[in-house]
Enzyme design. Structure first.
Site, PDB file in Angstrom:
ATOM      1  CG  ASP A  58     -42.457  72.294 -27.058  1.00 40.15           C
ATOM      2  OD1 ASP A  58     -41.566  72.509 -27.901  1.00 40.15           O
ATOM      3  OD2 ASP A  58     -43.660  72.138 -27.363  1.00 40.15           O
ATOM      4  CG  ASP A  59     -43.382  72.994 -21.929  1.00 42.20           C
ATOM      5  OD1 ASP A  59     -43.920  73.733 -22.772  1.00 42.20           O
ATOM      6  OD2 ASP A  59     -43.861  71.910 -21.577  1.00 42.20           O
ATOM      7  CG  HIS A 108     -43.815  76.613 -26.100  1.00 45.54           C
ATOM      8  ND1 HIS A 108     -44.657  76.118 -27.065  1.00 45.54           N
ATOM      9  CD2 HIS A 108     -43.988  75.811 -25.002  1.00 45.54           C
ATOM     10  CE1 HIS A 108     -45.313  75.064 -26.578  1.00 45.54           C
ATOM     11  NE2 HIS A 108     -44.931  74.873 -25.334  1.00 45.54           N
ATOM     12  CG  HIS A 112     -47.566  75.946 -21.516  1.00 41.99           C
ATOM     13  ND1 HIS A 112     -48.575  75.004 -21.535  1.00 41.99           N
ATOM     14  CD2 HIS A 112     -46.602  75.462 -22.325  1.00 41.99           C
ATOM     15  CE1 HIS A 112     -48.230  73.996 -22.315  1.00 41.99           C
ATOM     16  NE2 HIS A 112     -47.032  74.244 -22.824  1.00 41.99           N
ATOM     17  CG  HIS A 202     -41.435  68.412 -22.840  1.00 38.84           C
ATOM     18  ND1 HIS A 202     -41.976  67.313 -23.469  1.00 38.84           N
ATOM     19  CD2 HIS A 202     -42.302  69.437 -23.043  1.00 38.84           C
ATOM     20  CE1 HIS A 202     -43.137  67.650 -24.024  1.00 38.84           C
ATOM     21  NE2 HIS A 202     -43.356  68.927 -23.785  1.00 38.84           N
TER      22      HIS A 202
END
Length: 252
Positions: A58-59, A108, A112, A202
């Site tokens: 993610d991210d 995603h 955020h 991540h």
């Protein structure tokens, strides 16, 4: 209690210990390790026939994504990257390479935010802007959505359905965003690994990228095929707006 209330409570409970921080940094045949593969030569994996696991990041793309991609290529492993539009915009070459080397790209959000705390139009904007940046960088558009922090409710799933995407969460987390230690991340990841598992990681965590060669080799040594999350969830025949894994108290 309403479906929406149930979903919020359930997903909050499931994700409480796994909530990642936003990215701040600029039997079973055993797969043979050490052989590079390209998207052109990679053969489809049938997770109904072999032991699969999906590592998801993610991210990103984080600034260590290049090193991670080198590792994945070396060991012929495929993963899924749930990307933030803001980092796709600043690091498009990584995104292009991810697609070229056969990895899966997921949406995603752009910056955020918690989707459960913003209006539908804002959710749509977050998703669309990220779709646009990924398409610009890699020539493809994500077909799966992972909301920031894994938070979803009825409103979020309805917007996901508008984009023809299911919501894909995770079965367990590496806790890398919290541990920040190579051995601890490796230990946690291997402890929660299971057949058809979806592991949250991540690529902006340096220690995660450093741990990946050992993690990949160990998982492959245990007979796992490291595959895209779409390979793992294929048998569930997810529809747009569906949530998987299904948290307790939620009904699709």
């Amino acid at each position: 209690m309403s479906r929406q209330s149930n979903s919020l409570l359930a997903i909050a409970a499931v994700t409480l210990a796994l909530i990642p921080a936003p990215a701040l940094a600029d039997t079973t045949p055993t797969p043979q390790a050490g052989k590079a593969a390209t998207a052109k030569t990679a053969k489809p994996v049938d997770c109904a026939q072999v032991k699969c696991i999906a590592l998801t990041f993610d991210d990103g793309p984080g600034k260590y994504a290049g090193k991670l991609l080198d590792t994945l290529k070396k060991y012929d492993a495929k993963v899924t990257f749930f990307l933030e539009g803001q980092y796709v915009k600043s690091r498009p070459s990584y995104v292009k390479r991810m697609a070229q080397e056969g990895h899966e790209l997921g949406n995603h959000s752009y910056k955020h935010p918690k989707f459960t705390e913003i209006e539908p139009w804002a959710i749509r904007s977050e998703i669309q802007k990220t779709q646009d940046e990924i398409k610009k960088a890699a020539g493809v558009e994500p077909k799966i959505l992972r909301p920031p922090y894994g938070l979803a409710d009825l409103q979020v799933t309805e917007v996901a359905a508008e984009f023809d995407m299911p919501v894909v969460l995770w079965t367990a987390g590496s806790r890398d965003w919290d541990l920040k230690d190579v051995e601890a991340i490796k230990k946690q990841t291997l402890e929660v690994a299971e057949q058809d598992g979806i592991i949250l990681m991540h690529d902006w965590v340096k220690q995660t990228v450093e741990a990946m060669p050992s993690i990949v080799k160990t998982l492959q040594g245990r007979g796992y095929h490291l595959v895209k999350v779409s390979d793992v969830v294929k048998k569930h025949e997810l529809k747009p707006g569906d949530v998987f894994p299904l948290p307790q108290g939620w009904e699709n």
